[in-house]
Design an enzyme around this catalytic site. Structure first.
Site, PDB file in Angstrom:
ATOM      1  CB  CYS A 147     -34.538  53.029 -11.076  1.00 38.97           C
ATOM      2  SG  CYS A 147     -34.185  54.525 -11.211  1.00 38.97           S
ATOM      3  CB  CYS A 189     -38.670  55.714  -9.892  1.00 40.45           C
ATOM      4  SG  CYS A 189     -37.859  54.573 -10.671  1.00 40.45           S
ATOM      5  CB  CYS A 239     -35.099  54.068 -14.744  1.00 38.66           C
ATOM      6  SG  CYS A 239     -36.244  53.934 -14.058  1.00 38.66           S
ATOM      7  CB  CYS A 274     -37.437  58.361 -13.022  1.00 34.55           C
ATOM      8  SG  CYS A 274     -35.733  57.754 -12.606  1.00 34.55           S
ATOM      9  CB  CYS A 297     -21.996  47.013 -18.975  1.00 31.14           C
ATOM     10  SG  CYS A 297     -20.295  47.707 -18.243  1.00 31.14           S
TER      11      CYS A 297
END
Length: 160
Positions: free
Chosen positions: A76, A79, A124, A127, A148
């Site tokens: 991510c 984070c 995510c 976060c 995707c």
């Protein structure tokens, strides 16, 4: 007297918080990483903020990660939580990095109706950053899923 009774009934009706409402609010857990909008804006570029924090979508075929074939892990951008492994990446031809599975427990899912029909949105799990959507048109020889993902929401760490 009737007006007083009606007023009291209306006040009670609008001030009651049902158990269903309480259960709905209890289900939402805060993310481990939380920041203010201003903090996210100092950390992320304008495009990254638009995608990760405002559920935007980058233009197809603009991410250098779309054609990245190196071995490693995709994390991510907000984070650094590991989200996808390179061995699960495939070329879907859609113009966005695509994976047939996520790293279990690190991606959260919700339903998105922004286009007028239901789609499974991915976030995510650490976060809450918007990643993209998952569809049922992926490789049939593995999971059948196509995650995707907006490349701008990811960082790539190469295995050495």
């Amino acid at each position: 007297m009737n007006k007083l009774l009606i007023t009291i009934t209306v006040l009670i009706f609008f001030n009651c918080n049902s158990s269903a409402q309480q259960k709905q609010n209890e289900g939402k857990k805060p993310y481990k990483v939380t920041k203010t909008e201003a903090e996210w804006k100092t950390q992320l570029s304008a495009k990254e903020f638009y995608v990760l924090r405002q559920a935007g979508t980058e233009r197809a075929f603009t991410s250098p990660l779309n054609k990245n074939y190196k071995k490693g892990v995709y994390v991510c951008k907000g984070c650094d939580t590991p989200l996808f492994k390179s061995e699960h990446k495939f070329d879907s031809g859609t113009g966005w990095p695509s994976f047939d599975r996520e790293i279990k427990g690190n991606v959260a899912f919700s339903t998105d109706y922004n286009l007028g029909y239901a789609r499974t949105e991915e976030h995510c799990a650490t976060c809450g950053g918007h990643l993209g959507h998952v569809f049922n048109d992926g490789p049939r020889n593995t999971t059948g899923k196509r995650h995707c993902i907006n490349g701008v929401s990811l960082k790539f760490y190469e295995n050495k």
